[in-house]
Design a protein around this motif. Structure first.
Motif, PDB file in Angstrom:
ATOM      1  N   SER A 144      17.079  25.437 -22.556  1.00  0.00           N
ATOM      2  CA  SER A 144      17.998  24.300 -22.720  1.00  0.00           C
ATOM      3  C   SER A 144      18.883  24.134 -21.490  1.00  0.00           C
ATOM      4  CB  SER A 144      18.854  24.505 -23.964  1.00  0.00           C
ATOM      5  OG  SER A 144      18.047  24.616 -25.126  1.00  0.00           O
ATOM      6  N   VAL A 145      19.332  25.257 -20.924  1.00  0.00           N
ATOM      7  CA  VAL A 145      20.152  25.181 -19.713  1.00  0.00           C
ATOM      8  C   VAL A 145      19.338  24.580 -18.563  1.00  0.00           C
ATOM      9  CG1 VAL A 145      21.431  26.558 -18.022  1.00  0.00           C
ATOM     10  CG2 VAL A 145      21.595  27.113 -20.455  1.00  0.00           C
ATOM     11  N   ALA A 146      18.077  24.996 -18.449  1.00  0.00           N
ATOM     12  CA  ALA A 146      17.228  24.478 -17.369  1.00  0.00           C
ATOM     13  C   ALA A 146      17.020  22.975 -17.510  1.00  0.00           C
ATOM     14  CB  ALA A 146      15.898  25.224 -17.360  1.00  0.00           C
ATOM     15  N   ASP A 147      16.762  22.509 -18.744  1.00  0.00           N
ATOM     16  CA  ASP A 147      16.553  21.073 -18.945  1.00  0.00           C
ATOM     17  C   ASP A 147      17.817  20.282 -18.632  1.00  0.00           C
ATOM     18  OD1 ASP A 147      14.402  21.521 -21.862  1.00  0.00           O
ATOM     19  OD2 ASP A 147      13.988  21.617 -19.692  1.00  0.00           O
ATOM     20  N   ALA A 148      18.982  20.799 -19.087  1.00  0.00           N
ATOM     21  CA  ALA A 148      20.236  20.094 -18.826  1.00  0.00           C
ATOM     22  C   ALA A 148      20.540  20.044 -17.330  1.00  0.00           C
ATOM     23  CB  ALA A 148      21.377  20.769 -19.587  1.00  0.00           C
ATOM     24  N   ALA A 149      20.298  21.148 -16.621  1.00  0.00           N
ATOM     25  CA  ALA A 149      20.557  21.172 -15.173  1.00  0.00           C
ATOM     26  C   ALA A 149      19.610  20.224 -14.440  1.00  0.00           C
ATOM     27  CB  ALA A 149      20.405  22.598 -14.652  1.00  0.00           C
ATOM     28  N   ALA A 150      18.341  20.196 -14.859  1.00  0.00           N
ATOM     29  CA  ALA A 150      17.382  19.299 -14.199  1.00  0.00           C
ATOM     30  C   ALA A 150      17.757  17.837 -14.408  1.00  0.00           C
ATOM     31  CB  ALA A 150      15.972  19.580 -14.735  1.00  0.00           C
ATOM     32  N   ASP A 151      18.192  17.514 -15.631  1.00  0.00           N
ATOM     33  CA  ASP A 151      18.605  16.129 -15.885  1.00  0.00           C
ATOM     34  C   ASP A 151      19.857  15.759 -15.099  1.00  0.00           C
ATOM     35  OD1 ASP A 151      17.667  16.328 -19.418  1.00  0.00           O
ATOM     36  OD2 ASP A 151      16.469  15.959 -17.606  1.00  0.00           O
ATOM     37  N   ARG A 152      20.749  16.734 -14.926  1.00  0.00           N
ATOM     38  CA  ARG A 152      22.005  16.437 -14.246  1.00  0.00           C
ATOM     39  C   ARG A 152      21.772  16.167 -12.765  1.00  0.00           C
ATOM     40  NH1 ARG A 152      27.254  17.158 -15.815  1.00  0.00           N
ATOM     41  NH2 ARG A 152      26.294  16.893 -17.857  1.00  0.00           N
ATOM     42  N   ILE A 153      20.922  16.950 -12.124  1.00  0.00           N
ATOM     43  CA  ILE A 153      20.703  16.756 -10.687  1.00  0.00           C
ATOM     44  C   ILE A 153      19.418  15.969 -10.410  1.00  0.00           C
ATOM     45  CG2 ILE A 153      21.975  18.844 -10.100  1.00  0.00           C
ATOM     46  CD1 ILE A 153      19.359  20.289  -9.740  1.00  0.00           C
ATOM     47  N   ARG A 154      18.746  15.532 -11.521  1.00  0.00           N
ATOM     48  CA  ARG A 154      17.585  14.648 -11.424  1.00  0.00           C
ATOM     49  C   ARG A 154      16.434  15.268 -10.614  1.00  0.00           C
ATOM     50  NH1 ARG A 154      20.488   8.716 -10.457  1.00  0.00           N
ATOM     51  NH2 ARG A 154      21.794   8.782 -12.355  1.00  0.00           N
ATOM     52  N   ILE A 155      15.995  16.440 -11.095  1.00  0.00           N
ATOM     53  CA  ILE A 155      14.808  17.064 -10.513  1.00  0.00           C
ATOM     54  C   ILE A 155      13.822  17.320 -11.645  1.00  0.00           C
ATOM     55  CG2 ILE A 155      16.126  18.162  -8.664  1.00  0.00           C
ATOM     56  CD1 ILE A 155      15.905  20.795 -10.209  1.00  0.00           C
ATOM     57  N   ASP A 156      12.647  17.822 -11.304  1.00  0.00           N
ATOM     58  CA  ASP A 156      11.604  18.073 -12.291  1.00  0.00           C
ATOM     59  C   ASP A 156      12.016  19.211 -13.226  1.00  0.00           C
ATOM     60  OD1 ASP A 156       8.252  19.415 -12.315  1.00  0.00           O
ATOM     61  OD2 ASP A 156       9.187  17.912 -13.623  1.00  0.00           O
ATOM     62  N   ARG A 157      11.865  18.962 -14.529  1.00  0.00           N
ATOM     63  CA  ARG A 157      12.240  20.007 -15.493  1.00  0.00           C
ATOM     64  C   ARG A 157      11.357  21.257 -15.360  1.00  0.00           C
ATOM     65  NH1 ARG A 157      13.618  17.658 -21.519  1.00  0.00           N
ATOM     66  NH2 ARG A 157      15.599  16.588 -20.992  1.00  0.00           N
ATOM     67  N   ALA A 158      10.091  21.076 -15.079  1.00  0.00           N
ATOM     68  CA  ALA A 158       9.179  22.220 -14.976  1.00  0.00           C
ATOM     69  C   ALA A 158       9.610  23.166 -13.865  1.00  0.00           C
ATOM     70  CB  ALA A 158       7.751  21.728 -14.745  1.00  0.00           C
ATOM     71  N   ALA A 159      10.021  22.592 -12.719  1.00  0.00           N
ATOM     72  CA  ALA A 159      10.462  23.440 -11.614  1.00  0.00           C
ATOM     73  C   ALA A 159      11.733  24.194 -11.970  1.00  0.00           C
ATOM     74  CB  ALA A 159      10.677  22.582 -10.369  1.00  0.00           C
ATOM     75  N   CYS A 160      12.644  23.524 -12.668  1.00  0.00           N
ATOM     76  CA  CYS A 160      13.895  24.181 -13.055  1.00  0.00           C
ATOM     77  C   CYS A 160      13.647  25.279 -14.093  1.00  0.00           C
ATOM     78  CB  CYS A 160      14.869  23.132 -13.589  1.00  0.00           C
ATOM     79  SG  CYS A 160      16.583  23.703 -13.655  1.00  0.00           S
ATOM     80  N   ARG A 161      12.731  24.976 -15.021  1.00  0.00           N
ATOM     81  CA  ARG A 161      12.413  26.011 -16.015  1.00  0.00           C
ATOM     82  C   ARG A 161      11.721  27.214 -15.381  1.00  0.00           C
ATOM     83  NH1 ARG A 161      10.650  24.436 -22.066  1.00  0.00           N
ATOM     84  NH2 ARG A 161      12.404  23.050 -22.609  1.00  0.00           N
ATOM     85  N   ALA A 162      10.863  26.980 -14.423  1.00  0.00           N
ATOM     86  CA  ALA A 162      10.184  28.089 -13.751  1.00  0.00           C
ATOM     87  C   ALA A 162      11.192  29.008 -13.075  1.00  0.00           C
ATOM     88  CB  ALA A 162       9.191  27.546 -12.731  1.00  0.00           C
ATOM     89  N   LEU A 163      12.292  28.412 -12.565  1.00  0.00           N
ATOM     90  CA  LEU A 163      13.298  29.215 -11.892  1.00  0.00           C
ATOM     91  C   LEU A 163      14.153  29.991 -12.895  1.00  0.00           C
ATOM     92  CD1 LEU A 163      14.678  30.001  -9.229  1.00  0.00           C
ATOM     93  CD2 LEU A 163      16.145  27.983  -9.499  1.00  0.00           C
TER      94      LEU A 163
END
Length: 408
Positions: free
Chosen positions: A351-370
């Motif tokens: 959930s944190v990864a999805d929220a961060a990706a939406d906030r800075i407008r990047i791919d959710r998959a990349a944020c979740r992988a990190l």
């Protein structure tokens, strides 16, 4: 924080003046005398315990004893048989057992290890039915039932055989499994892998063996169908002769049942053991540290968080545990991002990864992988991983700051 420290021992000071004829007690001498008395008492107790352990108790009974009410005894099974109208005679001599055996009697016994093959065979031949309640390769051969199985015992076994006495016996948790000889019935298992009960019927004379350690003892009789199995095996005849073998009843010429461990031990062993114990106690009293009385003292201790952090970092670096270090870095990033994004303190990393990706407008998959993907296993992979975490955290911080500035 309050702790206790030991004050250094001090000598008991004598009074400055004492009148003539006044008896002055020395507390230090009294304590030393009590210490030596305690040493002597301990030596006597240890020596007495050692003698008691070497002398066999006349009241000690074997496991599977039908008169023993403890966990390893089988008194409960004997009482159930009596309640069902079966006469149970407990004998401890093979001569007494042979005199009571007839064509309406079941001989029940554990492995008669003190008896020779000929004595065991004679006892078996005089009995109409024989039930052996412990595993024994020799008795399997004498009874002509089979041999041991190396298969692992199942946790639950049904009768699985055409024996009418087992029709109302529930499942059991078998112990040792046996492989039957030709013509021998295998129950609670199968002939290929092994069965818990082997039974033969030759002209109406029944021979059976079962490992009763986890079935017929007082500790396990009430479990599963153990009691019903005991009644089916032991209660087929109106009379049961329960033979309890012992070394005193042995007919072997190579065994002396009257000799105990103390008789077989050389005479110098006991004095040597006592002397060693006394020497050890004296050495402990001589070299042991003598602490003074405990004194309560206030000990203010302050440990800065940075010191704890650095100490843990040094331990992780010394252990070369890159995965553990990466997990700690990622856990801190997740906690800070959740707080910055207005999520719950225990929000899951996805959930944190999805929220961060939406906030800075990047791919959710990349944020979740990190934030949820595999951790680096080497120091070379740890460095870019830590840099990516820092960049993500900085980007989220900048985005949140811009949004607040825009609203203001």
């Amino acid at each position: 924080m309050t702790g206790t420290v030991s004050a250094p021992p001090t000598r008991d000071a004598a009074p400055e003046s004492a009148g003539a004829g006044t008896l002055v007690r020395d507390p230090g001498r009294l304590r030393r005398g009590l210490g030596w008395l305690l040493v002597v008492v301990l030596v006597i107790v240890v020596a007495g315990a050692g003698l008691l352990l070497t002398v066999p108790s006349s009241a000690q009974r074997e496991t599977y004893d039908p008169e023993l009410p403890g966990p390893e005894g089988t008194k409960a099974l004997a009482e159930i048989l009596r309640q069902q109208g079966v006469t149970v005679d407990v004998v401890r001599s093979r001569d007494a057992a042979e005199k009571r055996l007839d064509d309406r009697t079941t001989l029940v016994m554990s492995d008669p290890y003190p008896l020779s093959d000929s004595a065991a065979q004679r006892l078996v031949d005089r009995a109409h039915d024989v039930v052996l309640i412990t595993a024994s390769a020799r008795m399997l051969r004498i009874l002509g039932l089979g041999g041991y199985s190396s298969a692992v015992s199942p946790s639950r076994a049904e009768p699985g055989c055409r024996v009418g006495a087992f029709a109302h016996v529930g499942p059991i948790a078998p112990g040792q499994l046996f492989l039957p000889d030709p013509g021998v019935t295998a129950c609670f298992g199968d002939a290929a892998e092994g069965a818990a009960v082997l039974m033969s019927d030759d002209g109406g004379q029944r021979r059976a063996i079962v490992d009763g350690s986890g079935l017929f003892t007082n500790a396990h009789l009430a479990e599963n169908g153990n009691a019903a199995l005991g009644l089916a095996l032991l209660g087929a005849q109106p009379h049961v002769v329960w033979y309890v073998p012992s070394l005193a009843d042995s007919d072997r010429t190579d065994a002396d049942p009257k000799k105990s461990l103390a008789d077989l031990t050389p005479g110098w062993v006991t004095p040597a053991i006592v002397l060693l114990m006394v020497a050890a106690l004296l050495a402990a009293a001589w070299r042991g540290r003598r602490f003074g009385p405990l004194v309560a003292e206030t000990l203010p201790v302050t440990v800065r968080a940075s010191e704890t952090m650095l100490g843990r970092a040094r331990l992780t670096a010394k252990a070369a545990d890159a995965a553990h270090a990466a997990d700690a870095l990622r856990a801190g990033t997740n906690a800070r991002l959740a707080k910055r994004l207005g999520l719950a303190a225990r929000a899951d990393p996805a959930s944190v990864a999805d929220a961060a990706a939406d906030r800075i407008r990047i791919d959710r998959a990349a944020c979740r992988a990190l934030l949820t993907g595999p951790l680096p296993s080497t120091d070379a992979e740890l460095v870019p991983f830590a840099r990516d975490l820092t960049d993500l955290e900085t980007a989220v911080e900048d985005a949140v700051r811009i949004e607040r500035s825009t609203r203001d």
